[in-house]
Write an enzyme that holds these catalytic residues in place. Structure first.
Site, PDB file in Angstrom:
ATOM      1  N   HIS A  67      93.719 -28.195  72.997  1.00 56.90           N
ATOM      2  CA  HIS A  67      92.649 -27.595  72.195  1.00 56.90           C
ATOM      3  C   HIS A  67      93.065 -26.222  71.688  1.00 56.90           C
ATOM      4  O   HIS A  67      93.722 -25.458  72.387  1.00 56.90           O
ATOM      5  CB  HIS A  67      91.357 -27.490  73.015  1.00 56.90           C
ATOM      6  CG  HIS A  67      90.684 -28.809  73.158  1.00 56.90           C
ATOM      7  ND1 HIS A  67      89.614 -29.176  72.371  1.00 56.90           N
ATOM      8  CD2 HIS A  67      90.943 -29.852  73.959  1.00 56.90           C
ATOM      9  CE1 HIS A  67      89.251 -30.397  72.698  1.00 56.90           C
ATOM     10  NE2 HIS A  67      90.045 -30.836  73.652  1.00 56.90           N
ATOM     11  N   PRO A  68      92.643 -25.896  70.463  1.00 55.65           N
ATOM     12  CA  PRO A  68      92.954 -24.569  69.918  1.00 55.65           C
ATOM     13  C   PRO A  68      92.022 -23.510  70.489  1.00 55.65           C
ATOM     14  O   PRO A  68      90.937 -23.829  70.990  1.00 55.65           O
ATOM     15  CB  PRO A  68      92.678 -24.758  68.418  1.00 55.65           C
ATOM     16  CG  PRO A  68      91.565 -25.757  68.389  1.00 55.65           C
ATOM     17  CD  PRO A  68      91.870 -26.717  69.535  1.00 55.65           C
ATOM     18  N   SER A  84      88.231 -30.035  64.173  1.00 56.54           N
ATOM     19  CA  SER A  84      88.029 -28.713  64.771  1.00 56.54           C
ATOM     20  C   SER A  84      87.564 -27.697  63.736  1.00 56.54           C
ATOM     21  O   SER A  84      86.715 -26.857  64.021  1.00 56.54           O
ATOM     22  CB  SER A  84      89.311 -28.212  65.443  1.00 56.54           C
ATOM     23  OG  SER A  84      89.508 -28.888  66.658  1.00 56.54           O
ATOM     24  N   GLU A  86      85.764 -28.285  61.082  1.00 57.88           N
ATOM     25  CA  GLU A  86      84.346 -28.565  60.830  1.00 57.88           C
ATOM     26  C   GLU A  86      83.473 -28.071  61.983  1.00 57.88           C
ATOM     27  O   GLU A  86      82.433 -27.446  61.766  1.00 57.88           O
ATOM     28  CB  GLU A  86      84.153 -30.070  60.634  1.00 57.88           C
ATOM     29  CG  GLU A  86      82.718 -30.474  60.390  1.00 57.88           C
ATOM     30  CD  GLU A  86      82.558 -31.979  60.278  1.00 57.88           C
ATOM     31  OE1 GLU A  86      81.513 -32.482  60.722  1.00 57.88           O
ATOM     32  OE2 GLU A  86      83.470 -32.652  59.755  1.00 57.88           O
ATOM     33  N   GLU A  87      83.893 -28.331  63.210  1.00 58.52           N
ATOM     34  CA  GLU A  87      83.105 -27.951  64.390  1.00 58.52           C
ATOM     35  C   GLU A  87      83.032 -26.429  64.542  1.00 58.52           C
ATOM     36  O   GLU A  87      81.954 -25.881  64.804  1.00 58.52           O
ATOM     37  CB  GLU A  87      83.702 -28.603  65.639  1.00 58.52           C
ATOM     38  CG  GLU A  87      83.538 -30.109  65.630  1.00 58.52           C
ATOM     39  CD  GLU A  87      84.536 -30.870  66.496  1.00 58.52           C
ATOM     40  OE1 GLU A  87      84.413 -32.097  66.574  1.00 58.52           O
ATOM     41  OE2 GLU A  87      85.449 -30.239  67.082  1.00 58.52           O
ATOM     42  N   GLN A  88      84.155 -25.752  64.388  1.00 60.89           N
ATOM     43  CA  GLN A  88      84.140 -24.296  64.504  1.00 60.89           C
ATOM     44  C   GLN A  88      83.339 -23.670  63.355  1.00 60.89           C
ATOM     45  O   GLN A  88      82.631 -22.685  63.543  1.00 60.89           O
ATOM     46  CB  GLN A  88      85.564 -23.730  64.565  1.00 60.89           C
ATOM     47  CG  GLN A  88      86.248 -24.057  65.881  1.00 60.89           C
ATOM     48  CD  GLN A  88      87.473 -23.203  66.142  1.00 60.89           C
ATOM     49  OE1 GLN A  88      87.521 -22.035  65.769  1.00 60.89           O
ATOM     50  NE2 GLN A  88      88.461 -23.784  66.803  1.00 60.89           N
ATOM     51  N   PHE A 119      89.949 -22.000  76.532  1.00 63.48           N
ATOM     52  CA  PHE A 119      88.517 -22.197  76.741  1.00 63.48           C
ATOM     53  C   PHE A 119      88.060 -23.340  75.841  1.00 63.48           C
ATOM     54  O   PHE A 119      88.313 -23.332  74.633  1.00 63.48           O
ATOM     55  CB  PHE A 119      87.773 -20.909  76.378  1.00 63.48           C
ATOM     56  CG  PHE A 119      86.285 -21.026  76.381  1.00 63.48           C
ATOM     57  CD1 PHE A 119      85.587 -21.130  77.572  1.00 63.48           C
ATOM     58  CD2 PHE A 119      85.582 -21.020  75.188  1.00 63.48           C
ATOM     59  CE1 PHE A 119      84.204 -21.231  77.581  1.00 63.48           C
ATOM     60  CE2 PHE A 119      84.200 -21.102  75.179  1.00 63.48           C
ATOM     61  CZ  PHE A 119      83.507 -21.214  76.382  1.00 63.48           C
ATOM     62  N   VAL A 120      87.431 -24.352  76.437  1.00 66.04           N
ATOM     63  CA  VAL A 120      86.939 -25.495  75.665  1.00 66.04           C
ATOM     64  C   VAL A 120      85.436 -25.584  75.841  1.00 66.04           C
ATOM     65  O   VAL A 120      84.929 -25.612  76.967  1.00 66.04           O
ATOM     66  CB  VAL A 120      87.610 -26.820  76.114  1.00 66.04           C
ATOM     67  CG1 VAL A 120      87.043 -28.001  75.339  1.00 66.04           C
ATOM     68  CG2 VAL A 120      89.121 -26.748  75.937  1.00 66.04           C
ATOM     69  N   CYS A 122      81.982 -27.439  73.493  1.00 62.51           N
ATOM     70  CA  CYS A 122      81.594 -28.244  72.337  1.00 62.51           C
ATOM     71  C   CYS A 122      80.959 -27.320  71.305  1.00 62.51           C
ATOM     72  O   CYS A 122      79.772 -27.003  71.383  1.00 62.51           O
ATOM     73  CB  CYS A 122      80.636 -29.351  72.767  1.00 62.51           C
ATOM     74  SG  CYS A 122      80.181 -30.446  71.399  1.00 62.51           S
TER      75      CYS A 122
END
Length: 186
Positions: A67-68, A84, A86-88, A119-120, A122
């Site tokens: 994960h970034p 990612s 889109e989500e960020q 750190f992950v 949602c």
């Protein structure tokens, strides 16, 4: 796609379409492909979750390392996966000011130094304020707590990504939701 179309996909197409439901882990899609035919999207999710749970702790940490950083260099340089990005963006991380980006960079570095993986969370289920709050709070967790929490966040990200890929009627949508509720109760 509906479940019949998904079940008829050749291996390469399945991996191409589902290879990023767990960030940068196409091997998971490759592994679950052999479980076809799936009766529902929830069955695909369950197969992915079972694969993740069967991994040793080092494998789970490996998934987290894919994960970034949130609001990190990949977002700034435009090299995030489309999902990612889109989500960020939905969480507002792409609209942070310089001071906010600097704080996130510092917190991300502190988190990685403490736990050895990014750190992950949602992002789609949070906004930038709640993400920063969770990042600060979770820095107080143990390695085992954070690994477990991160894996649960990966599963939530996966569930939402699957929902966007798998056409589901109301019956299947309810099934996706019930799987998510069960996993959050663990």
């Amino acid at each position: 796609m509906d479940i019949e179309a998904i079940n008829s996909l050749p291996y390469e197409d399945f991996v191409s379409i589902f290879g990023n439901v767990v960030e940068r882990c196409p091997i998971i899609a490759a592994a679950v492909w052999s479980g076809r035919p799936f009766p529902s999207g929830a069955a695909i999710e369950a197969a992915i979750n079972a694969f993740i749970e069967a991994l040793p702790e080092s494998g789970k940490e490996g998934i987290l390392r894919c994960h970034p950083d949130l609001a990190g260099k990949d977002l700034q340089s435009g090299t995030l996966t489309p999902e990612s990005r889109e989500e960020q963006g939905a969480a507002g991380l792409d609209r942070m000011g310089a001071a906010e980006v600097s704080r996130m960079t510092r917190l991300n570095a502190e988190y990685k130094a403490r736990f050895g993986f990014p750190f992950v969370v949602c992002a789609r289920m949070n906004d930038r304020r709640s993400i920063v709050e969770q990042l600060r709070e979770r820095l107080g967790n143990t390695q085992a707590q954070e690994r477990a929490r991160g894996v649960e966040e990966v599963k939530e990200i996966c569930r939402l990504r699957l929902q966007s890929l798998v056409h589901s009627d109301q019956k299947h949508k309810s099934t996706f939701q019930s799987v998510s509720v069960r996993s959050s109760l663990r």
